[in-house]
Design a protein around this motif. Structure first.
Motif: not given
Length: 156
Positions: A97-99, A94-95, A102
């Motif tokens: 994916d979040r990067y 998830c981290r 962004y």
């Protein structure tokens, strides 16, 4: 022109919604991205059918092709092996994916701003060149017309 630009923008920006699907559901993400890619290609085909046939790429063609390339960049699903390599697979995935969200959102917004500026700047630049040419032609015409009047006035 603006109708086509805006609709291509909406189709491409809808691809960012794939990040709302959990990374472990890669088949759902792939399904949405493929649907948007096919929609974009179909829309480009329909727009090209309604425009006159020319042998070069227009600004709309370049924008549509770049948007299709941007959509195809979303087609890289995360391998399921990555889920088993980490102690906390969902958190690290998830981290990551979040990067990715962004970075791609920033690149998408920057691209849209640059396209918008280019779309306004190019015709404005051409308009300024044409105004300079008009002024020069007007001055040449006035100088020639003024000389011919003054010479014809001396003859009479």
């Amino acid at each position: 022109m603006w109708n086509a630009y805006f609709l291509i923008f909406l189709i491409t920006s809808a691809a960012l919604s794939t990040f709302s699907i959990p990374p472990s559901n890669s088949h759902g993400r792939l399904q949405i991205t493929c649907t948007l890619l096919l929609t974009s290609v179909t829309f480009r085909w329909v727009v090209n059918k309604s425009l006159p046939t020319i042998s070069y790429l227009t600004a709309l063609d370049i924008y549509a092709i770049a948007s299709i390339v941007a959509l195809s960049s979303y087609l890289t699903p995360i391998a399921t092996n990555a889920l088993h390599l980490s102690l906390y697979p969902e958190y690290s995935l998830c981290r990551l994916d979040r990067y990715g969200f962004y970075v791609l959102s920033f690149a998408f917004c920057l691209y849209q701003i640059l396209i918008l500026l280019w779309t306004f700047w190019t015709p404005y630049k051409r308009r300024r060149v044409m105004q300079r040419k008009d002024e020069k032609n007007r001055e040449d015409f006035i100088s020639k017309f003024g000389q011919s009047e003054s010479s014809s006035g001396k003859v009479n």
